[in-house]
Design a protein around this motif. Sequence first.
Motif, short mmCIF file in Angstrom:
data_model
loop_
_atom_site.label_atom_id
_atom_site.label_comp_id
_atom_site.label_asym_id
_atom_site.label_seq_id
_atom_site.Cartn_x
_atom_site.Cartn_y
_atom_site.Cartn_z
N ARG A 1 0.83 -1.21 0.00
CA ARG A 1 0.00 0.00 0.00
C ARG A 1 0.87 1.26 0.00
O ARG A 1 0.59 2.22 -0.70
CB ARG A 1 -0.94 -0.01 1.21
N ILE A 2 1.94 1.24 0.79
CA ILE A 2 2.83 2.40 0.84
C ILE A 2 3.40 2.68 -0.55
O ILE A 2 3.39 3.82 -1.03
CB ILE A 2 3.97 2.15 1.86
N VAL A 3 3.86 1.62 -1.23
CA VAL A 3 4.43 1.80 -2.56
C VAL A 3 3.36 2.27 -3.54
O VAL A 3 3.58 3.17 -4.36
CB VAL A 3 5.07 0.48 -3.06
N PHE A 4 2.18 1.67 -3.44
CA PHE A 4 1.09 1.99 -4.37
C PHE A 4 0.69 3.47 -4.24
O PHE A 4 0.51 4.16 -5.24
CB PHE A 4 -0.10 1.08 -4.07
N VAL A 5 0.58 3.94 -3.00
CA VAL A 5 0.17 5.33 -2.79
C VAL A 5 1.26 6.29 -3.28
O VAL A 5 0.98 7.30 -3.93
CB VAL A 5 -0.18 5.60 -1.31
N LEU A 6 2.51 5.93 -3.02
CA LEU A 6 3.60 6.78 -3.51
C LEU A 6 3.60 6.82 -5.04
O LEU A 6 3.74 7.89 -5.65
CB LEU A 6 4.96 6.27 -3.00
N ALA A 7 3.41 5.66 -5.67
CA ALA A 7 3.39 5.59 -7.14
C ALA A 7 2.22 6.40 -7.69
O ALA A 7 2.36 7.10 -8.70
CB ALA A 7 3.32 4.15 -7.60
N ALA A 8 1.07 6.34 -7.01
CA ALA A 8 -0.10 7.11 -7.45
C ALA A 8 0.21 8.60 -7.36
O ALA A 8 -0.10 9.37 -8.29
CB ALA A 8 -1.30 6.76 -6.57
N THR A 9 0.86 9.01 -6.28
CA THR A 9 1.19 10.42 -6.08
C THR A 9 2.14 10.91 -7.17
O THR A 9 1.92 11.97 -7.77
CB THR A 9 1.85 10.61 -4.70
N GLY A 10 3.19 10.14 -7.42
CA GLY A 10 4.18 10.54 -8.42
C GLY A 10 3.59 10.58 -9.82
O GLY A 10 3.89 11.48 -10.61
N THR A 11 2.72 9.60 -10.13
CA THR A 11 2.11 9.56 -11.46
C THR A 11 1.13 10.71 -11.62
O THR A 11 1.01 11.31 -12.69
CB THR A 11 1.42 8.19 -11.67
N ALA A 12 0.42 11.03 -10.54
CA ALA A 12 -0.49 12.17 -10.56
C ALA A 12 0.30 13.46 -10.80
O ALA A 12 -0.11 14.33 -11.57
CB ALA A 12 -1.26 12.27 -9.24
N ALA A 13 1.46 13.57 -10.14
CA ALA A 13 2.31 14.74 -10.34
C ALA A 13 2.67 14.87 -11.81
O ALA A 13 2.61 15.96 -12.39
CB ALA A 13 3.57 14.62 -9.48
N ALA A 14 3.03 13.74 -12.43
CA ALA A 14 3.39 13.75 -13.84
C ALA A 14 2.23 14.28 -14.69
O ALA A 14 2.42 15.10 -15.59
CB ALA A 14 3.80 12.35 -14.29
#
Lengths: 244, 339
Positions: free
Chosen positions: B216-229
């Motif tokens: 979950r930690i990785v998934f949320v971080l990946a979602a955040t970074g992809t949203a930033a993109a």
Amino acid sequence: MTAHNSFVLQSSGLSMSFGAFKVLEDINLDVTQGEIVGVLGPNGAGKTTFMNLLTGAYRPTHGRVNLMGRDVTGLPTAKRCHAGLGRTHQVPRPFGGMTVFENVLVAARQGNVSHGGDPVQLAWRVLEQTGLADVANRLARTLGLLDRKRLELSRALATDPQVLLLDEIGGGLTLTEGDHLIELIQSIHGQGVTIIWIEHIMRMLLGSCTRLICMAGGQIIADGAPRDVIEAPVVQSAYFGVAA
Amino acid sequence: MSHPVPLNVTRGSTTAHVTFLLLALAALGLAALPWISGAGGSGRAVALLVYILLAVMWNALAGFAGLVSIGQTLFFGVAAYVTIRLSNAGVDPYLAVILAIVSGAVLGWLTSLFMLSLKDGEFAIGMWVLSSLAHLCVNLDPLIQGETGTSLIALNAYDIETRNTFTLWVALAVTVVILAALVVLLRSGTGAAITALRDDEIGARSIGIDVMRTKRIVFVLAATGTAAAGALWLASNTTFQPRAYFGVHWTAYMLFMVLVGGLGRVEGALIGALVFFLIETLFGAYGAWYLVGLGGIAVVCALFFPNGLWGLIGPKLPSDPIPTGYKISKIHDASWEEI
């Protein structure tokens, strides 16, 4: 069913079916603090399934598992590890891209939740005990079989288990390597860890176990002192293929 | 317990220091780009940063947590849409970008509550379905006018020079913060659990790693970074057409960058993003042939360099450029021997 506190691990009426196929039927086993219980049986007897039920990899169809007097039947593997149940895998599962030290350190951090202390120190002491301190900085994927088995043991030890389940840890080793491993397991037992040990290598079991059980056809067919179990006619016929 | 054993633990190296210095210089160089190359250069630099974010985040998800998603466009597209919506409601467009990134984190957490219980292929396709669903919903918004789309008109409040420079700086700051967060995470106790998960999930469970929490930690971080993109891509390109953000071509780019660079290594993802950026810059004008070429390179890499370019470069370096592990040794000192 109420648990007796003197039993560190209890399986009560444990059964497991895959569809109509019954793999385990009504397994009752009470393990007392300080025992080394050997588990033997022919292939397909249900030994590994039994272990997977104890560790929480599978949920039983019926029955309960108690650890240190606490019902853990509904707990996942990681929570059972925190509650004091360590295990090694038949085929070692090292974290290949991490060093030997990191493998053990992550176990000390994630598995040993209740005892505190410095995980770096704990991981190092475990490596000194298991004889892997010299290869601490090597990537785990470069280790040979004996060292991979030692690493499995080291990781389990770093989680500070009360009960340790060994799944055919002796398989594939030479005689000398097997002797090294027996010594190590006995030293772990000497620290007060209760051990349940599935093994095909009779020599290893007879040399170390305080008690032996034999499984066949998804049931425990004999349970007692190692020599008595080996000589029991039912075991001779089911495991050694001697005509009854 | 007895006395502590005297131990020497190191977590860095000269290679790491040099890498850090080079990355810092690269960041400074990008920040100074508006004075060096003018407006055009800033736009390309933002594209590079967006590719880096996408590659590093997809790699964190697939390479570390073993979660192969073909629907990360969910976060990319929704973040762009949220930016448009907030800006339309009167929020400053750059503040809207930041809020869209936060919304990506929240969406990531909400999605994780039900998606992470899916396995392998189910998860991959499930993410794609969610992305398509979001795409359809966005199309229904009258503001977006279906596939016609709209623009981030509020950016016109800034003159073009200021806007390009500011977008680049925001993109640079966001990328640096997110990459730093990933590296700090990977070096932490949780990071070791993430790496263990990458190497063997069953083994990880056995030593007490809470696999769901870690994923979950990785998934949320990946979602955040992809949203930033996604939000940064909008700020740089200003037009929003849903298909251009939710399109499956983004998934193909993420896969390309990570597989060519090297799955499971931050360095690999960085190199993959750089390679993709260079190929696009040099050959992007060739249209369909450019895409054929990309596919060809991906196939060649998969066949001959299964560990990606990092698999060729990494082993030749004296130590890890972005170290996440530990080196340990016992200190053999006479004063300790006495104890």
